[in-house]
Enzyme design. Structure first.
Site: not given
Length: 397
Positions: A208, A276, A304, A306, A323, A337, A341
């Site tokens: 990216n 991803d 994975p 993280i 982030f 998110k 997460k």
């Protein structure tokens, strides 16, 4: 606070050099000893005699002084001090520092020192705003150089704007802060940064546009507050900061392994833009086009997670910061998110192409916590990093 501290004061050649004399007086009044170094240009504005009289120390001027260099004087000078201060730091001196030049005593001392360096820039407003100066400033901050000022006001040349050297009392305060342990002393903070590169074959990969600039700035800001920083970075465009423990990785799988090896930590800041997906069977040799123009078939596996792994793992830091780089509905997606997460905070930003944020020098973020969303104004990534580091220090206090 400065009693017994040794300051190596490099005085650059600008009209603001006269303030260095008052700075010397204030530092000595606070209990510090000051060893002055004058550049050739500085001698056009202040005399060695005045600098020596106020410091009550010998003034150093020449790299090739036979007496001093017989004892490797530039090495000894650069390491005997507790802090090296450059005031005024001219555009020329900043350029030498950023470029690693060492062609006079001042620049050689700056290259040879193993101590922290604080600069007080001073120059014409157009010079301060010049792209070269901005690049040099970013490089120096990435290398761990501390900066105080410049202030905004009327210049000796008659122009008005940023570029005036900070007042001596403000520089003294910055010196005191630099020599204090900092609010994160004794704390271990883990920071991830940069993109990951997921190989397709030996010459192609999935990635990216992340430059790694924001993660690098955060690691530097945490270091400046006294933290021991473990910095795990993918192949970023910007170099890692000095004074942190650097682990370089390529893929998401490698990054997770490095993160787990760095734990435990008091806080984790996961600024890396991790891919991803990865190709399940990366080719071992370069993939070729066939005569029929058949498109290659790639199968993917999810990388994975993280942030989630650490947030829900047995060695979870007391504070976990993730982030979220979004292109639409930024606050809504970032809020979801954070809950998904399991982290404490999410730093969200809009990275749609029109913003110029991904890969740029500025950022505009929204801090998502359990208390809600807090919008921060657009600012340099170094300023975002300093603000976030201060909030982390408050949370861990």
């Amino acid at each position: 606070m400065l009693a017994g501290k040794r300051i190596l004061l490099i005085i650059g050649g600008g009209i603001a050099a006269y303030k260095a004399l008052d700075l010397t007086r204030q530092l000595r009044r606070a209990g510090a000893s000051v060893t002055p170094v004058l550049t050739r240009a500085a001698e056009e504005f202040v005399t060695p005699l005045s600098a020596s009289a106020l410091a009550a120390e010998k003034v150093y001027r020449d790299l090739f002084d036979l007496t001093d260099e017989a004892e490797m004087g530039h090495i000894e000078l650069s390491r005997a001090a507790n802090l090296v201060v450059v005031a005024p730091a001219t555009a020329d001196l900043m350029g030498k520092m950023a470029g690693g030049l060492a062609n006079d005593l001042a620049s050689t001392l700056l290259m040879a020192t193993d101590k922290r360096v604080l600069i007080a820039p001073a120059m014409n407003v157009r010079m301060w705003d010049h792209p070269a100066t901005r690049r040099n400033l970013a490089t120096l901050q990435g290398d761990g150089v501390l900066v105080v000022g410049p202030d905004e006001g009327e210049m000796a040349c008659g122009e008005f704007g940023p570029g005036r050297m900070s007042a001596p009392e403000d520089i003294v305060a910055a010196i005191e802060a630099a020599l204090s342990e900092g609010p994160l002393a004794g704390r271990h903070v883990l920071v991830t940064s940069g993109p990951t590169h997921e190989p397709i074959d030996p010459v192609r990969y999935i990635a990216n546009r992340s430059s790694g600039a924001q993660g690098t700035a955060i690691a530097a800001a945490l270091r400046d507050l006294g933290a021991r920083v473990s910095f795990i970075t993918g192949p970023a465009d910007v170099p890692p900061p000095a004074g942190v423990a650097v682990t370089r990785v390529q893929t998401a799988v490698e990054m997770l392994a490095a993160v787990e090896a760095a734990l435990p930590a008091d806080a984790g800041v996961f600024a890396a833009a991790v891919a991803d997906w990865r190709v399940t069977e990366a080719a071992t040799s370069k993939m070729k086009k066939d005569a029929a123009g058949t498109l290659p078939s790639l199968s993917f596996a999810e990388n994975p997670d993280i942030l989630a792994t650490v947030s829900k793992g047995p060695q979870r830091p007391a504070l976990v910061v993730g982030f979220a780089a979004e292109t639409d509905d930024v606050t809504a997606h970032a809020t979801a998110k954070r809950l998904r997460k399991g982290c404490d905070w999410i730093v969200a930003n809009d990275v749609s192409p029109a913003t110029g944020i991904m890969g740029g020098t500025e950022n505009a973020v929204t801090l998502i916590t359990a208390a809600g969303a807090e919008d921060w104004p657009r600012m340099d990534k170094a300023q975002v990093a300093a603000k976030l580091a201060a909030r982390i220090a408050e949370a861990l206090a």
